[in-house]
Scaffold this active site. Structure first.
Site: not given
Ligand code: ADP
Length: 329
Positions: A23, A84, A115-117, A138, A140, A142, A167, A183-184, A198, A200, A235, A257
């Site tokens: 993201g 991604r 962390d995924g990246s 990110t 989030d 997180d 408000r 924030g996942r 502020g 509630e 969320e 709302r």
């Molecule tokens: P973020 O980095 O924001 O946590 P993602 O979890 O979508 O986002 O990961 C981003 C990209 O990182 C994925 O689309 C993928 O290309 C790569 N990636 C994530 N996890 C793995 C993995 N276990 N092995 C190889 N590439 C990964």
């Protein structure tokens, strides 16, 4: 002018690339600007990799110069795109990515992502020994091991402006507004917004709650003249925001709302804090790579900047700041 050979001013130049993955966040462009300015000043040749790991695989890799980053400081998102990549999860495509980096003689990578990246990057390092430094990015907030991720402050300020505007209408129209933040599974954005707006009510995944517990108090407040409520919900909570609004109508007796803030939280003019953090993260990441640090994530904690291993930032779920959490009722 960018030179095509590997030498500048008589010195052996190191080629270094930057990419954004996952993201996008506001603060990536200030980071890209500092990356280009700083590496050029250090006598290195900076490169852009467009569209994250997809661009690594497809060789969307170009040399960068000062003119490429002129005027980008004020813009959210990322000039070089983010993506991604399903393909990057396969070893054969990672080998293709490595062949592309070899073609450009790029030895080092700075990666803005979550962390995924970083997990993907760890595999890439293990297989191909490309040196890298990750910068947690990110909204989030997180990622384990860092108190702060790039983009969080801009997101909080955009949420602040939105909540302040809501408000105005909530108070004029005697309504309850349920405002949903991103924030996942992490309630950080909602919690900080609650403490600084502020509102509630604040509902986040990390804080067990029962709506019933608020009923008597809220009804009493209505009897005493309260005209509106603001509820900040993350969320990641178990209920849908519409169910919370229904609860306000049916149990508290006030028209309600829902406002789902959505992707406006990710963009916008980067705040001073995000610009400064981007500057520091990038400067320290480049210095670390030049000093021979091969595989790390630069983290920001109360104690200052620290380099952490991928293992540390990806193996545990980040816990919310205990002090902030203790303020929730
Ligand atoms: P973020 O980095 O924001 O946590 P993602 O979890 O979508 O986002 O990961 C981003 C990209 O990182 C994925 O689309 C993928 O290309 C790569 N990636 C994530 N996890 C793995 C993995 N276990 N092995 C190889 N590439 C990964």
């Amino acid at each position: 002018m960018v030179k095509s050979n590997n030498f500048r001013d008589g010195y052996n130049m190191k080629n270094i690339a930057i990419l954004c993955s996952g993201g996008d966040v506001s603060g990536m462009n200030p980071a890209i600007k500092q990356f280009v300015d700083y590496t050029l000043d250090k006598g290195m040749q900076p490169y852009f990799v467009y569209d994250g790991y997809e661009g690594l695989i497809d060789d969307k890799i170009t040399p960068a110069n000062y003119s490429d980053v002129a005027g980008i400081m004020t813009r959210g998102g990322t000039k070089i795109g983010s993506a991604r990549s399903i393909r990057f999860k396969e070893a054969s495509y990672r080998a293709q990515a490595k062949a592309n980096l070899d073609k450009h003689e790029i030895e080092m990578l700075v990666v803005l992502g979550g962390d995924g990246s970083f997990r993907g990057l760890h595999k890439f390092y293990e297989e191909h020994k490309i040196k890298f430094c990750g910068i947690p990015s990110t909204i989030d907030n997180d990622i384990n091991g860092t108190d702060y991720c790039l983009g969080v402050d801009t997101a909080l300020n955009i949420i602040k402006t939105s909540v302040d505007a809501i408000r105005d209408t909530a108070s004029s129209f005697s309504r309850a507004f349920v405002i949903e933040t991103m924030g996942r599974d992490c309630g950080y954005l909602a919690l900080v917004t609650h403490l600084t707006s502020g509102s509630e009510l604040c509902l986040i995944p990390e804080h067990p709650y029962s709506l019933k517990d608020y009923e008597d108090e809220f009804k009493k407040q209505m009897k005493n003249g309260r005209r509106y409520f603001l509820a900040i919900v993350s969320e990641g909570i178990k209920e849908d925001s519409n169910e919370i609004a229904k609860w306000f109508e049916e149990r508290i007796g006030i028209e309600s709302r829902v406002s789902v803030l959505g992707h406006i939280q990710r963009g916008g003019n980067p705040t001073v804090k995000d610009r400064l953090l981007a500057y520091q993260f990038v400067t320290k990441a480049v210095d670390a790579l030049l000093d021979g640090k091969e595989e790390s994530v630069i983290c920001y904690e109360k104690s200052g900047f620290n380099f952490k291993s991928i293992e540390e930032v990806t193996s545990k779920i980040k816990e919310l700041d205990n002090e902030l959490l203790s303020y929730l009722r």
